[in-house]
Design an enzyme around this catalytic site. Structure first.
Site, mmCIF file in Angstrom:
data_model
loop_
_atom_site.group_PDB
_atom_site.id
_atom_site.type_symbol
_atom_site.label_atom_id
_atom_site.label_comp_id
_atom_site.label_asym_id
_atom_site.label_seq_id
_atom_site.Cartn_x
_atom_site.Cartn_y
_atom_site.Cartn_z
ATOM 1 N N ARG A 184 149.473 53.029 5.739
ATOM 2 C CA ARG A 184 149.706 54.434 5.363
ATOM 3 C C ARG A 184 151.193 54.780 5.239
ATOM 4 O O ARG A 184 151.619 55.893 5.554
ATOM 5 C CB ARG A 184 149.084 55.385 6.405
ATOM 6 C CG ARG A 184 147.593 55.459 6.346
ATOM 7 C CD ARG A 184 147.121 56.001 4.988
ATOM 8 N NE ARG A 184 145.722 56.366 5.034
ATOM 9 C CZ ARG A 184 144.723 55.498 4.925
ATOM 10 N NH1 ARG A 184 144.962 54.221 4.737
ATOM 11 N NH2 ARG A 184 143.476 55.916 4.975
ATOM 12 N N SER B 214 141.996 62.573 6.872
ATOM 13 C CA SER B 214 142.483 62.241 8.225
ATOM 14 C C SER B 214 143.764 63.010 8.507
ATOM 15 O O SER B 214 144.713 62.931 7.733
ATOM 16 C CB SER B 214 142.800 60.751 8.324
ATOM 17 O OG SER B 214 141.693 59.978 7.946
ATOM 18 N N GLU C 285 149.345 62.158 9.824
ATOM 19 C CA GLU C 285 149.262 61.470 8.543
ATOM 20 C C GLU C 285 149.557 62.484 7.434
ATOM 21 O O GLU C 285 150.099 62.165 6.388
ATOM 22 C CB GLU C 285 147.851 60.895 8.381
ATOM 23 C CG GLU C 285 147.766 59.747 7.404
ATOM 24 C CD GLU C 285 146.841 60.012 6.257
ATOM 25 O OE1 GLU C 285 147.052 59.409 5.208
ATOM 26 O OE2 GLU C 285 145.926 60.824 6.405
HETATM 27 N N1 EPU Z 1 134.777 57.543 15.086
HETATM 28 C C1 EPU Z 1 134.494 58.316 16.193
HETATM 29 N N2 EPU Z 1 134.229 59.642 16.000
HETATM 30 C C2 EPU Z 1 134.201 60.216 14.784
HETATM 31 C C3 EPU Z 1 134.475 59.414 13.641
HETATM 32 C C4 EPU Z 1 134.772 58.083 13.814
HETATM 33 O O1 EPU Z 1 134.522 57.838 17.316
HETATM 34 O O2 EPU Z 1 133.970 61.425 14.712
HETATM 35 C C5 EPU Z 1 135.128 56.121 15.303
HETATM 36 C C6 EPU Z 1 133.969 55.192 15.083
HETATM 37 O O3 EPU Z 1 134.045 54.167 16.021
HETATM 38 C C7 EPU Z 1 134.246 54.617 13.700
HETATM 39 C C8 EPU Z 1 135.764 54.580 13.688
HETATM 40 O O4 EPU Z 1 136.138 55.754 14.402
HETATM 41 O O5 EPU Z 1 133.721 53.335 13.554
HETATM 42 C C9 EPU Z 1 136.384 54.571 12.328
HETATM 43 O O6 EPU Z 1 135.934 55.694 11.576
HETATM 44 P P1 EPU Z 1 135.959 55.650 9.959
HETATM 45 O O7 EPU Z 1 135.240 54.466 9.466
HETATM 46 O O8 EPU Z 1 135.498 56.982 9.479
HETATM 47 O O9 EPU Z 1 137.465 55.412 9.613
HETATM 48 P P2 EPU Z 1 138.840 56.038 10.150
HETATM 49 O O10 EPU Z 1 139.580 54.962 10.825
HETATM 50 O O11 EPU Z 1 138.611 57.315 10.915
HETATM 51 C C10 EPU Z 1 140.200 55.437 8.012
HETATM 52 C C11 EPU Z 1 141.123 56.185 7.095
HETATM 53 C C12 EPU Z 1 140.313 57.021 6.111
HETATM 54 C C13 EPU Z 1 139.400 56.093 5.318
HETATM 55 C C14 EPU Z 1 138.495 55.355 6.302
HETATM 56 C C15 EPU Z 1 137.620 54.322 5.623
HETATM 57 C C16 EPU Z 1 143.138 56.541 8.421
HETATM 58 C C17 EPU Z 1 143.998 57.513 9.150
HETATM 59 N N3 EPU Z 1 142.016 57.028 7.889
HETATM 60 O O12 EPU Z 1 139.524 56.442 8.790
HETATM 61 O O13 EPU Z 1 141.214 57.624 5.201
HETATM 62 O O14 EPU Z 1 138.609 56.841 4.398
HETATM 63 O O15 EPU Z 1 139.297 54.641 7.275
HETATM 64 O O16 EPU Z 1 138.381 53.202 5.278
HETATM 65 O O17 EPU Z 1 143.494 55.354 8.333
HETATM 66 C C18 EPU Z 1 142.520 59.591 4.860
HETATM 67 O O18 EPU Z 1 143.514 58.877 4.949
HETATM 68 O O19 EPU Z 1 142.615 60.832 4.677
HETATM 69 C C19 EPU Z 1 141.209 59.000 5.044
HETATM 70 C C20 EPU Z 1 140.108 59.733 5.042
#
Ligand code: EPU
Length: 339
Positions: free
Chosen positions: A162, A237, A333
């Site tokens: 990012r 995010s 972010e």
């Molecule tokens: N989780 C929780 N609670 C929640 C949501 C998620 O505990 O309410 C935990 C779960 O364990 C889940 C993990 O967080 O497995 C990861 O969640 P998710 O797959 O939704 O991915 P993320 O790490 O929260 C990142 C990017 C997103 C991107 C997704 C999918 C960042 C800051 N965010 O989110 O990007 O869509 O992966 O690849 O790296 C953005 O940048 O605006 C964005 C949405």
């Protein structure tokens, strides 16, 4: 060049924050960007793309320059790949759809990411196991200091999670006018290793996913847990996923069961910020007209009338709580404009 002296930014930021800009400019071409810079030296403009990763806290007196350079152009082609130059003001997802419709591979995992093409390299957008840097060739930029043109090759952009040189040492120094991508024409590399995507492929009984299948599944997954900014204000995010060292990770695992993580290297571990926030009791919490989304704790939303300051104050409550509970400092972010 278009100019407005008093305009609400409500429709120009996906948080839907209603602040007033008193110097709002739109550049429709690279030429217009250059002439704006030459006419407004030292004005330190705020450069606006799709407005999907920005939080305005207050009204803005400073110049805002919205980049609306359009066009998708094939500039080179071999049997295996195409090189495409895209105006910074094109909507990212329109580019993804254009690529899928032409059967050009590489961007499908990045389907439905909000924002414009010119902002994508700045924070090296990423989702479902793919980042912008995986298909990026170079970008054309204009110096904010003197209006000169410069092309940044891949290696000069210093892409990381990012982030890029445009978010670090060259922050607010260059405006991106065009981005060039290299996309495959055949034998596409299918990236399906990201767990929720892998699961969706199995559930849909797809044996050899095409880039179109991947795009459709990514759209389904995103729509099921990320709120549509057209319906409820948000910037995706709000924080980055923090990267901690192995020793701190071990300590965390002694305290908490089933900590989700992604291994970055032998010494570094990335923890989902959403999980930390949820553990602090902040998932689906409403505070006035702001709050966290009920399906995803990392998404801060505007229920309608929240001010930029209210959203910011709420985000800082979350940040302080995570710091107190886990001793992990979350980093925004979203680009916070403190004017
Ligand atoms: N989780 C929780 N609670 C929640 C949501 C998620 O505990 O309410 C935990 C779960 O364990 C889940 C993990 O967080 O497995 C990861 O969640 P998710 O797959 O939704 O991915 P993320 O790490 O929260 C990142 C990017 C997103 C991107 C997704 C999918 C960042 C800051 N965010 O989110 O990007 O869509 O992966 O690849 O790296 C953005 O940048 O605006 C964005 C949405």
């Amino acid at each position: 060049m278009q100019k407005e002296n008093k305009i609400s930014l409500k429709n120009y930021n996906s948080f839907g924050v209603d602040v007033i800009s008193s110097n709002f400019n739109i550049a429709n071409s690279e030429k217009e960007i250059i002439s704006f810079i030459k006419k407004n030296p030292f004005s330190k403009p705020i450069i606006l793309g799709g407005g999907t990763n920005i939080l305005f806290k207050n009204n803005i007196d400073r110049n805002i320059l919205k980049i609306q350079v359009k066009g998708i152009e094939l500039i080179n082609e071999t049997e295996d790949y195409v090189i495409v130059s895209v105006g910074a003001g094109e909507v990212w997802n329109d580019l993804v759809n254009w690529a899928i419709n032409n059967n050009y591979g590489g961007l499908e995992n990045l389907s439905l990411i909000p924002g414009n093409v010119g902002s994508a390299p700045i924070q090296n957008i990423g989702a479902y196991g793919v980042e912008l840097k995986d298909n990026f060739e170079n970008c054309r930029t204009i110096s904010i200091e003197n209006g000169s043109l410069k092309i940044f090759k891949h290696s000069e952009c210093k892409f990381s999670y990012r982030s890029s040189i445009f978010k670090e040492e060259l922050k607010n120094k260059y405006i991106i006018s065009y981005v060039t991508f290299k996309l495959s024409k055949k034998n596409h590399t299918i990236n399906s290793s990201y767990e929720p995507l892998k699961q969706a492929i199995i559930n849909n009984k797809i044996s050899n996913p095409t880039i179109k299948n991947i795009s459709e599944l990514v759209c389904e997954i995103r729509s099921s847990k990320l709120p549509d900014p057209k319906l409820i204000g948000n910037c995706g995010s709000f924080f980055k996923n923090p990267i901690i060292n192995k020793i701190d990770f071990k300590k965390l695992c002694e305290r908490e069961k089933d900590v989700p993580f992604y291994k970055i290297s032998e010494k570094k571990i990335k923890i989902p910020a959403a999980w930390l926030i949820e553990k602090c009791g902040y998932k689906g919490i409403r505070d006035g007209d702001t709050g966290t989304h009920d399906k995803h704790a990392l998404i801060i939303v505007n229920y309608g009338k929240a001010s930029g300051n209210e959203i910011f104050e709420f985000s800082q409550k979350i940040k302080n709580t995570v710091l107190r509970k886990f001793n992990i400092l979350l980093e925004e972010e979203v680009n916070i404009i403190n004017d």
